[in-house]
Design a protein around this motif. Sequence first.
Motif, PDB file in Angstrom:
ATOM      1  N   ILE A  75      25.777  38.844  44.350  1.00 22.68           N
ATOM      2  CA  ILE A  75      25.577  39.112  42.925  1.00 22.68           C
ATOM      3  C   ILE A  75      26.351  40.358  42.499  1.00 22.68           C
ATOM      4  CG2 ILE A  75      23.874  39.782  41.173  1.00 22.68           C
ATOM      5  CD1 ILE A  75      23.778  36.838  41.921  1.00 22.68           C
ATOM      6  N   ASN A  76      26.295  41.418  43.304  1.00 27.18           N
ATOM      7  CA  ASN A  76      27.028  42.646  42.968  1.00 27.18           C
ATOM      8  C   ASN A  76      28.530  42.407  42.931  1.00 27.18           C
ATOM      9  OD1 ASN A  76      24.746  44.189  42.658  1.00 27.18           O
ATOM     10  ND2 ASN A  76      24.798  45.002  44.731  1.00 27.18           N
ATOM     11  N   TYR A  77      29.039  41.646  43.890  1.00 27.94           N
ATOM     12  CA  TYR A  77      30.470  41.344  43.919  1.00 27.94           C
ATOM     13  C   TYR A  77      30.889  40.555  42.685  1.00 27.94           C
ATOM     14  CZ  TYR A  77      34.928  39.384  45.337  1.00 27.94           C
ATOM     15  OH  TYR A  77      36.236  39.008  45.361  1.00 27.94           O
ATOM     16  N   GLU A  78      30.128  39.525  42.356  1.00 25.41           N
ATOM     17  CA  GLU A  78      30.458  38.708  41.185  1.00 25.41           C
ATOM     18  C   GLU A  78      30.356  39.527  39.896  1.00 25.41           C
ATOM     19  OE1 GLU A  78      31.715  35.635  40.995  1.00 25.41           O
ATOM     20  OE2 GLU A  78      31.809  35.623  43.171  1.00 25.41           O
ATOM     21  N   THR A  79      29.396  40.436  39.837  1.00 25.27           N
ATOM     22  CA  THR A  79      29.253  41.301  38.661  1.00 25.27           C
ATOM     23  C   THR A  79      30.462  42.213  38.514  1.00 25.27           C
ATOM     24  OG1 THR A  79      26.850  41.277  38.903  1.00 25.27           O
ATOM     25  CG2 THR A  79      27.781  43.021  37.549  1.00 25.27           C
ATOM     26  N   ILE A  80      30.924  42.756  39.616  1.00 30.28           N
ATOM     27  CA  ILE A  80      32.118  43.607  39.578  1.00 30.28           C
ATOM     28  C   ILE A  80      33.322  42.811  39.073  1.00 30.28           C
ATOM     29  CG2 ILE A  80      33.790  44.849  41.025  1.00 30.28           C
ATOM     30  CD1 ILE A  80      31.382  45.707  42.778  1.00 30.28           C
ATOM     31  N   VAL A  82      33.287  40.113  37.157  1.00 32.78           N
ATOM     32  CA  VAL A  82      33.101  39.722  35.764  1.00 32.78           C
ATOM     33  C   VAL A  82      33.417  40.878  34.824  1.00 32.78           C
ATOM     34  CG1 VAL A  82      31.345  39.102  34.051  1.00 32.78           C
ATOM     35  CG2 VAL A  82      31.465  37.879  36.203  1.00 32.78           C
ATOM     36  N   TYR A  83      32.984  42.076  35.172  1.00 28.44           N
ATOM     37  CA  TYR A  83      33.183  43.222  34.295  1.00 28.44           C
ATOM     38  C   TYR A  83      34.530  43.910  34.507  1.00 28.44           C
ATOM     39  CZ  TYR A  83      28.461  42.838  32.590  1.00 28.44           C
ATOM     40  OH  TYR A  83      27.328  42.379  31.995  1.00 28.44           O
ATOM     41  N   ASN A  84      35.359  43.365  35.367  1.00 31.73           N
ATOM     42  CA  ASN A  84      36.671  43.952  35.611  1.00 31.73           C
ATOM     43  C   ASN A  84      37.571  43.734  34.400  1.00 31.73           C
ATOM     44  OD1 ASN A  84      39.010  44.958  36.793  1.00 31.73           O
ATOM     45  ND2 ASN A  84      39.538  42.951  37.610  1.00 31.73           N
ATOM     46  N   LYS A  85      38.134  44.817  33.898  1.00 32.76           N
ATOM     47  CA  LYS A  85      39.057  44.725  32.774  1.00 32.76           C
ATOM     48  C   LYS A  85      40.481  45.004  33.216  1.00 32.76           C
ATOM     49  CE  LYS A  85      35.659  46.160  29.393  1.00 32.76           C
ATOM     50  NZ  LYS A  85      35.313  47.131  28.367  1.00 32.76           N
ATOM     51  N   ALA A  86      40.662  45.271  34.492  1.00 36.60           N
ATOM     52  CA  ALA A  86      41.994  45.578  34.999  1.00 36.60           C
ATOM     53  C   ALA A  86      42.762  44.274  35.207  1.00 36.60           C
ATOM     54  CB  ALA A  86      41.895  46.336  36.321  1.00 36.60           C
ATOM     55  N   PRO A  87      44.027  44.252  34.845  1.00 34.05           N
ATOM     56  CA  PRO A  87      44.819  43.048  35.083  1.00 34.05           C
ATOM     57  C   PRO A  87      45.129  42.904  36.574  1.00 34.05           C
ATOM     58  CG  PRO A  87      46.197  44.785  34.182  1.00 34.05           C
ATOM     59  CD  PRO A  87      44.777  45.304  34.183  1.00 34.05           C
ATOM     60  N   LEU A  88      44.860  41.744  37.106  1.00 34.88           N
ATOM     61  CA  LEU A  88      45.147  41.493  38.515  1.00 34.88           C
ATOM     62  C   LEU A  88      46.386  40.617  38.613  1.00 34.88           C
ATOM     63  CD1 LEU A  88      41.569  40.796  39.859  1.00 34.88           C
ATOM     64  CD2 LEU A  88      42.868  42.911  39.979  1.00 34.88           C
ATOM     65  N   ASP A  89      47.298  41.004  39.476  1.00 33.85           N
ATOM     66  CA  ASP A  89      48.548  40.287  39.627  1.00 33.85           C
ATOM     67  C   ASP A  89      48.357  39.143  40.616  1.00 33.85           C
ATOM     68  OD1 ASP A  89      51.154  39.524  39.554  1.00 33.85           O
ATOM     69  OD2 ASP A  89      51.905  41.216  40.721  1.00 33.85           O
ATOM     70  N   ASP A  90      48.502  37.925  40.148  1.00 36.42           N
ATOM     71  CA  ASP A  90      48.321  36.746  40.982  1.00 36.42           C
ATOM     72  C   ASP A  90      49.402  36.655  42.049  1.00 36.42           C
ATOM     73  OD1 ASP A  90      46.809  34.437  41.572  1.00 36.42           O
ATOM     74  OD2 ASP A  90      48.365  33.191  40.671  1.00 36.42           O
ATOM     75  N   ALA A  91      50.600  37.090  41.740  1.00 36.57           N
ATOM     76  CA  ALA A  91      51.705  37.034  42.707  1.00 36.57           C
ATOM     77  C   ALA A  91      51.413  37.944  43.905  1.00 36.57           C
ATOM     78  CB  ALA A  91      53.006  37.444  42.041  1.00 36.57           C
ATOM     79  N   THR A  92      50.840  39.101  43.643  1.00 35.01           N
ATOM     80  CA  THR A  92      50.491  40.016  44.737  1.00 35.01           C
ATOM     81  C   THR A  92      49.437  39.393  45.638  1.00 35.01           C
ATOM     82  OG1 THR A  92      50.968  41.916  43.334  1.00 35.01           O
ATOM     83  CG2 THR A  92      49.625  42.322  45.284  1.00 35.01           C
ATOM     84  N   TYR A  93      48.421  38.766  45.034  1.00 30.06           N
ATOM     85  CA  TYR A  93      47.376  38.118  45.827  1.00 30.06           C
ATOM     86  C   TYR A  93      47.967  37.004  46.696  1.00 30.06           C
ATOM     87  CZ  TYR A  93      43.522  35.143  47.123  1.00 30.06           C
ATOM     88  OH  TYR A  93      42.659  34.381  47.841  1.00 30.06           O
ATOM     89  N   LYS A  94      48.856  36.220  46.119  1.00 30.28           N
ATOM     90  CA  LYS A  94      49.441  35.124  46.890  1.00 30.28           C
ATOM     91  C   LYS A  94      50.234  35.638  48.087  1.00 30.28           C
ATOM     92  CE  LYS A  94      49.607  31.769  43.157  1.00 30.28           C
ATOM     93  NZ  LYS A  94      50.442  30.995  42.245  1.00 30.28           N
TER      94      LYS A  94
END
Length: 114
Positions: A75-80, A82-94
């Motif tokens: 629950i804590n992980y999912e909450t973090i 959901v409330y994340n406003k930082a843009p995450l780069d999909d290319a970096t994750y891949k």
Amino acid sequence: MIVLLIICAVVGIRDNIVFIPILQIALSGQFIAELLYLFNFILKLDQLFTEFKAFFEEENKKKYYIKQRAFLFFINYETILVYNKAPLDDATYKKIRDKLNNDWEDFKKRYGIN
């Protein structure tokens, strides 16, 4: 914020003394806000990961307590997220996805997580 940038671009800011400072303030403000969101996101994930490691390093855990804590971690992980406003780069994750998956599998083996 984006609307302001589009309006400035449409009006034409190339030689306009009024719009150039407005555009510079808007861009720097947006950059700082996104940077703060990113640092906040990383800090919260680090805190959750520290709690997670500390819990599974504990020797005497009761079975019902493990399920409760696992649910709380989830629950804590999912909450973090959901409330994340930082843009995450999909290319970096891949690029690092395989390494992250391998690290997670090693972590599960080390702490006996099914």
